[in-house]
Design an enzyme around this catalytic site. Sequence first.
Site, short mmCIF file in Angstrom:
data_model
loop_
_atom_site.label_atom_id
_atom_site.label_comp_id
_atom_site.label_asym_id
_atom_site.label_seq_id
_atom_site.Cartn_x
_atom_site.Cartn_y
_atom_site.Cartn_z
N LYS A 73 -2.25 97.62 131.65
CA LYS A 73 -3.57 98.23 131.41
C LYS A 73 -4.43 98.08 132.66
O LYS A 73 -4.32 97.07 133.38
CB LYS A 73 -4.20 97.49 130.23
CG LYS A 73 -5.51 98.04 129.73
CD LYS A 73 -5.96 97.23 128.51
CE LYS A 73 -7.25 97.73 127.89
NZ LYS A 73 -7.63 96.95 126.70
N SER A 148 -8.42 99.75 122.72
CA SER A 148 -8.67 100.35 124.01
C SER A 148 -7.45 100.45 124.92
O SER A 148 -7.48 101.15 125.92
CB SER A 148 -9.76 99.56 124.72
OG SER A 148 -9.31 98.24 124.95
N SER A 172 -7.41 95.58 120.39
CA SER A 172 -7.01 96.64 121.32
C SER A 172 -5.54 96.73 121.68
O SER A 172 -5.13 97.64 122.40
CB SER A 172 -7.80 96.52 122.62
OG SER A 172 -9.06 97.11 122.42
N1 GLN Z 1 -12.36 98.30 119.63
C1 GLN Z 1 -12.98 97.05 119.90
C2 GLN Z 1 -14.18 97.25 120.79
O1 GLN Z 1 -14.49 98.36 121.03
C3 GLN Z 1 -12.00 96.11 120.51
C4 GLN Z 1 -11.77 96.33 121.95
C5 GLN Z 1 -10.76 95.41 122.51
O2 GLN Z 1 -10.04 94.72 121.80
N2 GLN Z 1 -10.73 95.37 123.83
O3 GLN Z 1 -14.82 96.34 121.21
#
Ligand code: GLN
Length: 476
Positions: A73, A148, A172
């Site tokens: 990532k 994400s 994520s």
């Molecule tokens: N979807 C969650 C957020 O927007 C988690 C994001 C993540 O785990 N990086 O914060």
Amino acid sequence: MTSPAIGPRPDSITAVARSFSRMRELRAQDRDGLNLVLSHDQERAAAQAREVQREMDSGVELGPLAGVPFMAKDNIATLHLPTTCGSRLLEGYVSPYEATVITRLQRGGAILAGKTNCDEFAMGSSTEHSAYGPARNPLDPSRVPGGSSGGSAGVVAGGIVRVALGSETGGSVRQPASFCGIVGVKPTYGRVSRYGLVAFASSLDQIGVFGASVHDAATVLEVIAGRDTLDSTSTERPVPSYREAAAKTMKGVVIGRPREYFASSLDPRIAALCDGALAQLRELGAVVKDVSLPNTDLAIPVYYIIAPAEASSNLARYDGVRYGRRVTGDGLSGMYERTRSRGFGAEVTRRILLGTYVLSAGYRDAYYKRAQQVRTLIAEDFHTVFTAGVDVLFTPTAPSTAFELGAKTDDPYAMYLSDIFTVTANLAGVPAMSVPIGRVDGLPVGGQFIAPHFGEQAMFGAAFALERALGARAHQ
Ligand code: GLN
């Protein structure tokens, strides 16, 4: 898709060439728009493969991933490819140092094939908040891959690489794994070094792993886990063999089914797949027990106070002086203002504002402190069931399958709700993973195992057993 198991590649040069040709193949099928990969360097990867090959041929003992291409990532620091975090603010930014996880994988002979698309600074659940355009789900390009870490999930689901790294702050890795029909693991907080992971919310952040199978994910975790003196929150505890968990029996294993995760509002088709998976585990000798985690419904509000609060502090460093892009303005504060307002996208800006608000004088105790107290209650819920004899919990990973692009971009709260079953494990710091358990309308559904702190072996044991029991049905 899942066999044979990953292991040292007898031919690392071919393995790397295959990854890049698969990437080209997807483009040729007019799947350019998948937009999963933000940067790659085929020549460098090929040179690395030749080097690994030379070492293997001369009998050097490399790790279990020698010659295996992987992607990471774009919020994980790498030396030769940019680390943009999906943000304009870090466009073209190349880190002067490398994340420990990248060093460990490469030292063992794994080959970095590219950096993957993600929501800006990992804030989002669909990879639509990337400054470089949304990523799409390789199984259905009209839909999101989740987020994400959607790019990392997509490159594994699309067959470009067998394994990839993502990051988790609130789901994520697990949610995109569920949307893409692959395995995604979030280890215990402290199990994997965060050195070189760009900070979002430091008390929640943890690097996670995607794999085409449980074995693939277990292999990567074994390589990257363990104490790192560069991250004081990484633990000294020895790293057991997660691959060996494949031999664990389910006889007498107590699996908790938390009723709050199976509320009547849950899509009945997802509930049915989860109960089907539990029936399989029961047949293997597991004891399934209904349990309660009473503070579950507070997890989303608590997460969306704590994560933005920490983010507002962590993202203060992007001031146009030290990192990335600078936009000049009237004087120093004009420069800060223009750099930050042009560099950050709407979601990141929203989080910074929200975080600054909940930490501001007068509101800190009412919001931030209170959220920390409720976070403790959520952690205690897990502690209570695990000390009462439950070995692992089983739940759905996400409340839906992959949704259409644009379906939730105008409604941040609807987007936040897609983390409802995943943020709890981050708040409590416990390990959790998603495994494919079937399909609804042709789209993958993931089931989630959650284990006590450092209970990865028990979690993998159950995941291996379920994967074997479901066989091809996990993808039908
Ligand atoms: N979807 C969650 C957020 O927007 C988690 C994001 C993540 O785990 N990086 O914060």
